[in-house]
Design a protein around this motif. Sequence first.
Motif, PDB file in Angstrom:
ATOM      1  N   THR A 285     -36.341  -2.881  63.772  1.00 24.77           N
ATOM      2  CA  THR A 285     -37.475  -1.967  63.562  1.00 24.77           C
ATOM      3  C   THR A 285     -38.798  -2.733  63.651  1.00 24.77           C
ATOM      4  OG1 THR A 285     -37.272  -2.270  61.165  1.00 24.77           O
ATOM      5  CG2 THR A 285     -36.134  -0.369  62.153  1.00 24.77           C
TER       6      THR A 285
ATOM      7  N   ILE B  22     -37.259  -2.599  50.244  1.00 23.64           N
ATOM      8  CA  ILE B  22     -35.943  -2.352  50.841  1.00 23.64           C
ATOM      9  C   ILE B  22     -35.110  -3.626  50.720  1.00 23.64           C
ATOM     10  CG2 ILE B  22     -34.731  -1.853  53.003  1.00 23.64           C
ATOM     11  CD1 ILE B  22     -37.131  -0.039  53.734  1.00 23.64           C
TER      12      ILE B  22
ATOM     13  N   HIS C   2     -31.997  -5.715  52.093  1.00 21.96           N
ATOM     14  CA  HIS C   2     -31.221  -5.822  53.328  1.00 21.96           C
ATOM     15  C   HIS C   2     -29.889  -6.492  53.033  1.00 21.96           C
ATOM     16  CE1 HIS C   2     -35.357  -5.163  54.503  1.00 21.96           C
ATOM     17  NE2 HIS C   2     -34.974  -4.882  55.731  1.00 21.96           N
TER      18      HIS C   2
ATOM     19  N   SER D 129     -32.703   3.309  41.229  1.00 20.76           N
ATOM     20  CA  SER D 129     -32.169   3.450  42.584  1.00 20.76           C
ATOM     21  C   SER D 129     -32.612   2.252  43.406  1.00 20.76           C
ATOM     22  CB  SER D 129     -32.688   4.746  43.218  1.00 20.76           C
ATOM     23  OG  SER D 129     -34.104   4.714  43.277  1.00 20.76           O
TER      24      SER D 129
ATOM     25  N   ARG E 175     -30.595  -1.279  53.490  1.00 20.32           N
ATOM     26  CA  ARG E 175     -30.358  -1.130  54.917  1.00 20.32           C
ATOM     27  C   ARG E 175     -29.652  -2.364  55.452  1.00 20.32           C
ATOM     28  NH1 ARG E 175     -32.942  -1.725  59.872  1.00 20.32           N
ATOM     29  NH2 ARG E 175     -34.720  -3.151  59.922  1.00 20.32           N
TER      30      ARG E 175
ATOM     31  N   PRO F 226     -40.188  -6.244  52.840  1.00 22.12           N
ATOM     32  CA  PRO F 226     -41.116  -5.263  53.424  1.00 22.12           C
ATOM     33  C   PRO F 226     -41.534  -5.773  54.797  1.00 22.12           C
ATOM     34  CG  PRO F 226     -42.310  -6.681  51.923  1.00 22.12           C
ATOM     35  CD  PRO F 226     -40.874  -7.184  51.946  1.00 22.12           C
TER      36      PRO F 226
ATOM     37  N   GLU G 203     -40.741   1.438  61.539  1.00 23.56           N
ATOM     38  CA  GLU G 203     -39.878   1.152  60.405  1.00 23.56           C
ATOM     39  C   GLU G 203     -38.714   2.131  60.328  1.00 23.56           C
ATOM     40  OE1 GLU G 203     -43.095   1.489  60.387  1.00 23.56           O
ATOM     41  OE2 GLU G 203     -44.034  -0.210  59.365  1.00 23.56           O
ATOM     42  N   SER G 204     -37.728   1.751  59.511  1.00 19.42           N
ATOM     43  CA  SER G 204     -36.518   2.555  59.377  1.00 19.42           C
ATOM     44  C   SER G 204     -36.826   3.936  58.794  1.00 19.42           C
ATOM     45  CB  SER G 204     -35.516   1.834  58.471  1.00 19.42           C
ATOM     46  OG  SER G 204     -36.094   1.583  57.200  1.00 19.42           O
TER      47      SER G 204
ATOM     48  N   ILE H 244     -36.089   6.605  56.111  1.00 24.10           N
ATOM     49  CA  ILE H 244     -35.575   6.514  54.734  1.00 24.10           C
ATOM     50  C   ILE H 244     -35.001   7.869  54.325  1.00 24.10           C
ATOM     51  CG2 ILE H 244     -36.107   5.992  52.325  1.00 24.10           C
ATOM     52  CD1 ILE H 244     -38.372   4.221  53.207  1.00 24.10           C
TER      53      ILE H 244
ATOM     54  N   ARG I  31     -39.065   9.185  54.537  1.00 23.39           N
ATOM     55  CA  ARG I  31     -39.995   8.614  55.524  1.00 23.39           C
ATOM     56  C   ARG I  31     -39.387   8.780  56.903  1.00 23.39           C
ATOM     57  NH1 ARG I  31     -41.277   2.187  55.481  1.00 23.39           N
ATOM     58  NH2 ARG I  31     -39.165   2.049  56.300  1.00 23.39           N
TER      59      ARG I  31
ATOM     60  N   GLU J 247     -41.864  10.009  45.354  1.00 21.76           N
ATOM     61  CA  GLU J 247     -40.497   9.584  45.671  1.00 21.76           C
ATOM     62  C   GLU J 247     -40.460   8.226  46.358  1.00 21.76           C
ATOM     63  OE1 GLU J 247     -37.049  10.102  44.772  1.00 21.76           O
ATOM     64  OE2 GLU J 247     -38.017  12.055  44.773  1.00 21.76           O
ATOM     65  N   ALA J 248     -41.333   8.025  47.318  1.00 24.31           N
ATOM     66  CA  ALA J 248     -41.390   6.759  48.044  1.00 24.31           C
ATOM     67  C   ALA J 248     -42.790   6.180  47.836  1.00 24.31           C
ATOM     68  CB  ALA J 248     -41.104   6.963  49.523  1.00 24.31           C
ATOM     69  N   PRO J 249     -42.952   5.422  46.763  1.00 27.73           N
ATOM     70  CA  PRO J 249     -44.293   5.017  46.357  1.00 27.73           C
ATOM     71  C   PRO J 249     -45.012   4.137  47.387  1.00 27.73           C
ATOM     72  CG  PRO J 249     -42.624   4.361  44.728  1.00 27.73           C
ATOM     73  CD  PRO J 249     -41.902   4.941  45.884  1.00 27.73           C
ATOM     74  N   GLY J 250     -44.281   3.633  48.376  1.00 31.61           N
ATOM     75  CA  GLY J 250     -44.940   2.834  49.399  1.00 31.61           C
ATOM     76  C   GLY J 250     -45.693   3.667  50.417  1.00 31.61           C
TER      77      GLY J 250
HETATM   78  O1  TXA Z   1     -37.766  -0.939  58.951  1.00 32.46           O
HETATM   79  C1  TXA Z   1     -38.026  -1.143  57.769  1.00 32.46           C
HETATM   80  O2  TXA Z   1     -37.680  -0.354  56.884  1.00 32.46           O
HETATM   81  C2  TXA Z   1     -38.787  -2.427  57.424  1.00 32.46           C
HETATM   82  C3  TXA Z   1     -37.912  -3.607  57.861  1.00 32.46           C
HETATM   83  C4  TXA Z   1     -38.536  -4.931  57.504  1.00 32.46           C
HETATM   84  O3  TXA Z   1     -36.637  -3.479  57.288  1.00 32.46           O
HETATM   85  N1  TXA Z   1     -39.059  -2.506  56.012  1.00 32.46           N
HETATM   86  C5  TXA Z   1     -39.992  -1.716  55.402  1.00 32.46           C
HETATM   87  O4  TXA Z   1     -40.112  -1.983  54.067  1.00 32.46           O
HETATM   88  O5  TXA Z   1     -40.649  -0.882  55.971  1.00 32.46           O
HETATM   89  P1  TXA Z   1     -41.359  -1.499  53.196  1.00 32.46           P
HETATM   90  O6  TXA Z   1     -41.254  -2.269  51.904  1.00 32.46           O
HETATM   91  O7  TXA Z   1     -42.613  -1.644  53.980  1.00 32.46           O
HETATM   92  O8  TXA Z   1     -41.082  -0.007  52.919  1.00 32.46           O
HETATM   93  C6  TXA Z   1     -40.281   0.326  51.813  1.00 32.46           C
HETATM   94  C7  TXA Z   1     -40.303   1.800  51.618  1.00 32.46           C
HETATM   95  C8  TXA Z   1     -41.454   2.209  50.751  1.00 32.46           C
HETATM   96  O9  TXA Z   1     -42.013   3.430  51.219  1.00 32.46           O
HETATM   97  C9  TXA Z   1     -40.805   2.400  49.400  1.00 32.46           C
HETATM   98  O10 TXA Z   1     -41.494   3.259  48.614  1.00 32.46           O
HETATM   99  C10 TXA Z   1     -39.439   2.914  49.797  1.00 32.46           C
HETATM  100  O11 TXA Z   1     -39.117   2.159  50.933  1.00 32.46           O
HETATM  101  N2  TXA Z   1     -38.425   2.627  48.781  1.00 32.46           N
HETATM  102  C11 TXA Z   1     -37.790   1.459  48.550  1.00 32.46           C
HETATM  103  N3  TXA Z   1     -36.954   1.573  47.510  1.00 32.46           N
HETATM  104  C12 TXA Z   1     -37.054   2.843  47.079  1.00 32.46           C
HETATM  105  C13 TXA Z   1     -36.451   3.597  46.035  1.00 32.46           C
HETATM  106  N4  TXA Z   1     -35.580   3.062  45.192  1.00 32.46           N
HETATM  107  N5  TXA Z   1     -36.799   4.889  45.903  1.00 32.46           N
HETATM  108  C14 TXA Z   1     -37.684   5.445  46.747  1.00 32.46           C
HETATM  109  N6  TXA Z   1     -38.298   4.797  47.730  1.00 32.46           N
HETATM  110  C15 TXA Z   1     -37.992   3.517  47.912  1.00 32.46           C
END
Ligand code: TXA
Length: 324
Positions: free
Chosen positions: A34, A64, A66, A117, A121, A141, A179-180, A182, A194, A222-225
């Motif tokens: 991704t 996330i 891995h 939770s 991936r 991330p 990105e992946s 979700i 997402r 739900e997805a605070p990012g």
């Molecule tokens: O493709 C991808 O997903 C990339 C590559 C590097 O694997 N990673 C990525 O990670 O985009 P990041 O940290 O940028 O995005 C993480 C997303 C955030 O929106 C976060 O809120 C959500 O995943 N997330 C992670 N754990 C969660 C959880 N337990 N509940 C809800 N949302 C979660």
Amino acid sequence: MADIISTLTRPDEAIAAALPLLQAGQCLAIPTETVYGLAADATNPEAIARIYETKGRPRFNPLICHMADLAMAERHAVFDPLSRKLAERFWPGPLTLILPLRPESSIHSLATAGLDSVGIRIPKGLTGRLIAAFGRPLAAPSANRSGRISPTSAAHVAADLGERIALVLDGGAAPVGVESTILKVEDGAIRMLRPGGLAAEDIEAATGCTVIRPQKAGAIIEAPGMLASHYAPDAAVRLNATHVEPGEALVTFAGFAPAGIEKAALVLDLSPAGNLAEAAANLFSFMKLADASGAPRIAFAAIPMSGLGEAINDRLQRAAAPKT
Ligand code: TXA
Ligand code: MG
């Protein structure tokens, strides 16, 4: 400046260089299909803290985790039947599943932001082998400074974070480019938190279930990012452009030539053939090219919403959102 080692031509050397850094709680950049990830030991709080520090990221985002394979994932999370079906069908691949964390999981609460939770991936390619050799999940991330465009090449990572990390594993251009996707299964229904590199249509075809799309407000909880402004170039961004203003950089699709195209500072076509997978793969690198042109604004032509168009439009809306 970070060392860059190719996982394609020097895979054993890449793993040999990465393992001691991970064992020492350092973070390093890894290729995935991704985008490139900024990876560290998901069980080590100092290592996770270094990810946040290196990205300059606010602490409230869960990361996330891995995994090398389904067996490793099952040691950390509980799979309901539908989540297992999705995992078996789409892993390794551009899919993240939000699953209940096992109480005995060694993943540190700093990686999950204290949630019960975990986002899991399994990436394709050498990264899976690296995780298997390391024996523990890697929190990762995207490997960019917080709020910046996600990197789809080792050169992007080196330009953004090269002074802050010791090693970039170079797997070439990320083939998916966004990105992946979700997903979270709840009461037998699939909710998409997402949109990303796995199209909703493919998920629906594989499961026979309708994918429930994010509700704007709920998705943020739900997805605070999912902060509104994300993936932001320095230039202003204008969407669904049907004309070009003098001096704008134009990012178009499928050969569409809006009025005034001759006055554009730069013209890039995400996919002259109108292929949305190709457009996704080019999205972030073209955003960076358009930004680097020095044009004060980037005009994006409309992109269809089908297939990966949903993820592309999501990232474009974030790029266009007011910066906070
Ligand atoms: O493709 C991808 O997903 C990339 C590559 C590097 O694997 N990673 C990525 O990670 O985009 P990041 O940290 O940028 O995005 C993480 C997303 C955030 O929106 C976060 O809120 C959500 O995943 N997330 C992670 N754990 C969660 C959880 N337990 N509940 C809800 N949302 C979660
Ligand atoms: Mg990111």
